[in-house]
Design a protein around this motif. Structure first.
Motif, PDB file in Angstrom:
ATOM      1  N   ILE A  75       0.319  38.500  19.144  1.00  0.00           N
ATOM      2  CA  ILE A  75      -0.893  38.549  20.350  1.00  0.00           C
ATOM      3  C   ILE A  75      -0.222  39.083  21.978  1.00  0.00           C
ATOM      4  CG2 ILE A  75      -2.331  37.771  19.183  1.00  0.00           C
ATOM      5  CD1 ILE A  75      -2.145  35.254  20.491  1.00  0.00           C
ATOM      6  N   ILE A  79      -1.726  31.711  22.044  1.00  0.00           N
ATOM      7  CA  ILE A  79      -2.308  31.010  22.193  1.00  0.00           C
ATOM      8  C   ILE A  79      -2.431  28.948  21.732  1.00  0.00           C
ATOM      9  CG2 ILE A  79      -4.133  30.039  20.810  1.00  0.00           C
ATOM     10  CD1 ILE A  79      -4.716  33.245  19.936  1.00  0.00           C
ATOM     11  N   TRP A  83      -6.299  25.968  22.635  1.00  0.00           N
ATOM     12  CA  TRP A  83      -6.310  27.770  23.171  1.00  0.00           C
ATOM     13  C   TRP A  83      -5.872  27.998  24.746  1.00  0.00           C
ATOM     14  CZ3 TRP A  83      -8.339  29.996  18.437  1.00  0.00           C
ATOM     15  CH2 TRP A  83      -7.994  31.287  18.617  1.00  0.00           C
ATOM     16  N   GLN A  85      -4.061  29.066  26.984  1.00  0.00           N
ATOM     17  CA  GLN A  85      -3.104  31.068  26.953  1.00  0.00           C
ATOM     18  C   GLN A  85      -1.891  30.873  27.930  1.00  0.00           C
ATOM     19  OE1 GLN A  85      -5.711  34.081  28.975  1.00  0.00           O
ATOM     20  NE2 GLN A  85      -4.579  35.656  28.815  1.00  0.00           N
ATOM     21  N   TYR A 262       5.106  44.246  18.088  1.00  0.00           N
ATOM     22  CA  TYR A 262       4.580  44.744  18.835  1.00  0.00           C
ATOM     23  C   TYR A 262       3.598  42.947  19.378  1.00  0.00           C
ATOM     24  CZ  TYR A 262       1.458  44.728  15.270  1.00  0.00           C
ATOM     25  OH  TYR A 262       1.211  44.282  13.498  1.00  0.00           O
TER      26      TYR A 262
ATOM     27  N   PRO B  51      -3.786  37.019   9.707  1.00  0.00           N
ATOM     28  CA  PRO B  51      -4.858  36.369  10.790  1.00  0.00           C
ATOM     29  C   PRO B  51      -5.627  37.511  11.344  1.00  0.00           C
ATOM     30  CG  PRO B  51      -2.406  36.508  11.499  1.00  0.00           C
ATOM     31  CD  PRO B  51      -2.784  36.540  10.239  1.00  0.00           C
ATOM     32  N   ARG B  52      -5.165  38.764  11.076  1.00  0.00           N
ATOM     33  CA  ARG B  52      -6.055  39.870  11.592  1.00  0.00           C
ATOM     34  C   ARG B  52      -7.141  40.244  11.141  1.00  0.00           C
ATOM     35  NH1 ARG B  52      -1.257  44.037  10.328  1.00  0.00           N
ATOM     36  NH2 ARG B  52      -1.016  42.887   8.976  1.00  0.00           N
ATOM     37  N   SER B  56      -9.201  36.539  16.908  1.00  0.00           N
ATOM     38  CA  SER B  56      -8.175  36.361  17.818  1.00  0.00           C
ATOM     39  C   SER B  56      -7.191  36.642  17.645  1.00  0.00           C
ATOM     40  CB  SER B  56      -7.424  34.506  18.319  1.00  0.00           C
ATOM     41  OG  SER B  56      -7.675  34.204  16.417  1.00  0.00           O
ATOM     42  N   GLY B  57      -6.558  37.428  16.091  1.00  0.00           N
ATOM     43  CA  GLY B  57      -5.622  37.359  15.250  1.00  0.00           C
ATOM     44  C   GLY B  57      -5.313  36.236  15.580  1.00  0.00           C
ATOM     45  N   PHE B  58      -5.729  35.192  15.434  1.00  0.00           N
ATOM     46  CA  PHE B  58      -4.606  33.795  15.124  1.00  0.00           C
ATOM     47  C   PHE B  58      -5.116  33.073  14.018  1.00  0.00           C
ATOM     48  CE2 PHE B  58      -3.411  29.952  16.554  1.00  0.00           C
ATOM     49  CZ  PHE B  58      -2.014  30.138  16.590  1.00  0.00           C
ATOM     50  N   ILE B  59      -5.845  33.508  13.695  1.00  0.00           N
ATOM     51  CA  ILE B  59      -6.252  32.568  12.213  1.00  0.00           C
ATOM     52  C   ILE B  59      -6.595  33.028  11.266  1.00  0.00           C
ATOM     53  CG2 ILE B  59      -8.722  30.444  11.773  1.00  0.00           C
ATOM     54  CD1 ILE B  59      -8.763  30.581  14.164  1.00  0.00           C
ATOM     55  N   SER B 319       0.398  46.209  11.899  1.00  0.00           N
ATOM     56  CA  SER B 319      -0.755  47.235  12.629  1.00  0.00           C
ATOM     57  C   SER B 319      -0.400  48.753  13.342  1.00  0.00           C
ATOM     58  CB  SER B 319      -1.383  46.617  13.860  1.00  0.00           C
ATOM     59  OG  SER B 319      -1.879  45.116  13.478  1.00  0.00           O
ATOM     60  N   ARG B 325      -7.264  46.075  18.398  1.00  0.00           N
ATOM     61  CA  ARG B 325      -5.787  44.458  18.687  1.00  0.00           C
ATOM     62  C   ARG B 325      -7.235  43.685  19.089  1.00  0.00           C
ATOM     63  NH1 ARG B 325      -1.541  46.947  18.137  1.00  0.00           N
ATOM     64  NH2 ARG B 325      -1.816  49.346  18.294  1.00  0.00           N
ATOM     65  N   PRO B 326      -6.536  42.716  18.677  1.00  0.00           N
ATOM     66  CA  PRO B 326      -6.954  40.987  19.113  1.00  0.00           C
ATOM     67  C   PRO B 326      -7.189  41.069  20.147  1.00  0.00           C
ATOM     68  CG  PRO B 326      -4.048  41.317  18.425  1.00  0.00           C
ATOM     69  CD  PRO B 326      -4.669  42.936  18.313  1.00  0.00           C
ATOM     70  N   PRO B 328      -7.616  37.384  21.608  1.00  0.00           N
ATOM     71  CA  PRO B 328      -7.433  36.539  21.342  1.00  0.00           C
ATOM     72  C   PRO B 328      -8.391  35.425  22.291  1.00  0.00           C
ATOM     73  CG  PRO B 328      -5.305  36.815  22.275  1.00  0.00           C
ATOM     74  CD  PRO B 328      -6.787  38.255  21.853  1.00  0.00           C
ATOM     75  N   PHE B 329      -8.576  36.221  24.059  1.00  0.00           N
ATOM     76  CA  PHE B 329      -9.432  35.728  25.169  1.00  0.00           C
ATOM     77  C   PHE B 329     -10.384  35.919  25.213  1.00  0.00           C
ATOM     78  CE2 PHE B 329      -4.460  34.549  25.176  1.00  0.00           C
ATOM     79  CZ  PHE B 329      -4.774  33.081  24.744  1.00  0.00           C
TER      80      PHE B 329
END
Ligand code: HEC
Ligand code: HEC
Ligand code: HEC
Ligand code: HEC
Ligand SMILES: [Ca+2]
Ligand SMILES: [Ca+2]
Lengths: 330, 330
Positions: A75, A79, A83, A85, A262, B51-52, B56-59, B319, B325-326, B328-329
């Protein structure tokens, strides 16, 4: 018999070429690492995966340097606790031991020095070293592992970061197709990939991205010919040296496994390798690559993806009644 | 010769005892699982760790059901997208296939039905099934894996949840000391542990916590003799059936690996096994255990920790330029 002879001669040829090729190339193959101290590496792995080193009990090193995903979080910026940033893109931990220093601005001299940072960083793991040690210390299995590895049950941040660094040192990625080519296997790259590599050298990329990690060997200004447009506040080396001339001077990042790490650049603003390559051409070399040139360099860069570390998920020893509880929502 | 004979007789004795013991006990040993379709399991593992599948692509599933930590997150209530504080404690995925139904209130009939939930839950992975499929579909390696496993490149939520469930079905934990004892190894438990087990049976715990998972076989009211004091809003089965009599009726949770799955109860409010046991005694059986009784039951419960699944961290395919794209914010 005749055939065997030919094969033998070919093999000798291959060996000779191999030595020859590597010697003249700006990039060297990555060597597999055989850990000196496997027990320390195993302990370091547990710590790398243990979210109890964070205030929330939820974030481990592997959260942001996910070893399923090239040692990054994929990303733009990380995170962190609550959370938060993060201010900058998370670089990969793969082959990070080959860097002349750690972080984009090189402010940590090595992996051990680096490893203390995120635990106590309010925007990352948001913990304190004292509490992290208290957590580990409350868990008899951890005490026993530290005793085994460091000869003492007394855990401190020095032994914690030493073990994490020892684990990270094993995170190398040999065996890429490019390395096979370097080692003499001519068939390992196709025509376009080879053209890409030649262009990578002839246009000047390899002047900055070189060595076994294809980067990590020096600092350079980002935006030599044209400034890079970003809202990111990172000053680069200037933050370390205080010198105005070091503004936007960053550690040249490794291009190993770049297909996996990426999005690109310290602000993570660039999603595709094509755009990253063409930006590098313009900003660093004042050169506009055509589509085909970009494609060939990208094809070459993708041959730098190596064998990813083979990680058995560690089983973490449970907390005890004495373990300080995580505070996810405070 | 004489010795060999004795040994043989002993072994026969052991086998007989084994059969005998198991047959009369409310708890049965966990059997190792040999996956029918190892490729599907491997694909399910990738999805479990990817996580994708979150906005967020994080969880990933593994964020909250961390297989390094007994298949849980070890915090009272889970951290979801944007640090959302979840409403309930995350149960373990270990041995979850033995549950009569999934979730504390049993609202999903099986693992496959359950697996679709978290992806689209705004407080968990906060994604949509459509976007998750779009992500997977944009990655050629994933398409190839799905083709291999399901005979079609066409990925849909049905194949995704089928694969995840197939992986989860392998997450069993045989080989605990208690199972060794069940299988006839008298030395596997010490005196206190055995006393604990006897008390567990004689006082009535095994009436609810039974079967191979030591739970998961029925629904029961939490707070039979005295109500449980909690600020947690969960209604239990009432939320599924609408019946007032089902208020605070929950699936009896598995006690396998209970040493690893702290904190306890659906609100995650109880940090220690001692307190959980003594609460159970009071609320469910109207019985006050003394300290020694609690200690012996806890000692027994700790013998239920089995061999944790041996997981090689999956390497996720990268990817592509087409992958959404994730966010996250956002
Ligand atoms: C919340 C996200 C997050 C967590 C957690 C985290 N990191 Fe990082 N890591 C980053 C970011 C972002 C950077 C880049 C910071 C910079 O350069 O200023 C970084 C940089 C690094 C680097 C330097 C790599 C290089 O090429 O310069 C290493 C090594 C590293 N982290 C290892 C670790 C270890 C070990 C842990 C756990 C103790 C950890 N990280 C935890 C996000 C994280
Ligand atoms: C004068 C030095 C220099 C030259 C020449 C150079 N680079 Fe870079 N490269 C850098 C620096 C410094 C960065 C880090 C920029 C930043 O702060 O994000 C970088 C970043 C990159 C990245 C992104 C890495 C990442 O992980 O985000 C790629 C890809 C890349 N370079 C490829 C190339 C290619 C291809 C060329 C030739 C066309 C090239 N570079 C030429 C110094 C250079
Ligand atoms: C943000 C945290 C979080 C994430 C992500 C998450 N879960 Fe869960 N999981 C929970 C919580 C909390 C529950 C309990 C919910 C309830 O019972 O109402 C649960 C329940 C379950 C159960 C039921 C277990 C039982 O004994 O009833 C299974 C199985 C499960 N999750 C599997 C998964 C899978 C597979 C994924 C990924 C697709 C996943 N979970 C993602 C938190 C999470
Ligand atoms: C009448 C049914 C019943 C009896 C009897 C009973 N339990 Fe439970 N047990 C439950 C239910 C239902 C829960 C889930 C409570 C909740 O909602 O958190 C539970 C939860 C638990 C938990 C926490 C599990 C977790 O993962 O959070 C433990 C430990 C436990 N029981 C042990 C015992 C012991 C020891 C006894 C005997 C002293 C016992 N139980 C008797 C029904 C019962
Ligand atoms: Ca990156
Ligand atoms: Ca729990």
């Amino acid at each position: 018999m005749m055939r065997m002879l030919v094969v033998s001669l070919l093999s000798i040829g291959a060996i000779v070429t191999s030595v020859h090729v590597s010697a003249n190339e700006p990039i060297q193959p990555i060597k597999a690492v055989k850990p000196e101290n496997p027990k320390m590496v195993e302990l370091g792995k547990m710590l790398f995966f243990d979210p109890r080193l964070s205030k929330s009990g939820f974030i481990s090193c592997n959260s942001c340097h996910n070893l399923s995903m090239g040692g990054t979080d994929n990303i733009p910026s990380s995170i962190g606790h609550a959370w938060y940033q993060g201010p900058i893109n998370a670089p990969t931990v793969l082959n990070a031991n080959m860097n002349l220093a750690q972080f984009w601005d090189g402010r940590a001299k090595d992996l051990k020095e680096q490893a203390g940072g995120p635990i106590a960083n309010p925007g990352e793991m948001a913990f304190t070293h004292e509490l992290a040690i208290e957590v580990l210390d409350s868990i008899p299995q951890y005490r026993a592992y530290f005793k085994q590895v460091f000869g003492s049950e007394k855990i401190n941040i020095d032994s914690v970061t030493t073990a994490i660094a020892a684990f990270e040192e094993t995170l190398v990625t040999p065996g890429s197709r490019f390395d096979k080519w370097l080692e003499g296997d001519q068939a390992a790259l196709n025509k376009i990939e080879l053209e890409g590599y030649k262009l990578f050298k002839s246009s000047g990329c390899a002047g900055c991205h070189n060595g076994p990690a294809v980067g990590g060997t020096l600092y350079q200004k980002f935006g030599i010919h044209t400034p890079y447009k970003t809202e990111n506040k990172a000053e680069g080396r200037k933050a370390v040296t205080g010198k105005e001339t070091d503004l936007h001077v960053f550690k040249v990042p490794t291009l190993r496994n770049i297909e996996l790490t990426y999005p690109y650049f310290h602000d993570g603003a660039v999603a595709t390798l094509e755009e990253a390559v063409s930006t590098m051409g313009k900003l660093q070399l004042d050169r506009t690559f055509n589509e085909q040139e970009v494609a060939s360099i990208v094809a070459f860069l993708k041959t730098l993806t190596g064998k990813q570390p083979n990680i058995r998920l560690p089983i973490l020893p449970p907390s005890t009644n004495k373990t300080p509880r995580p505070q996810p929502f405070e």
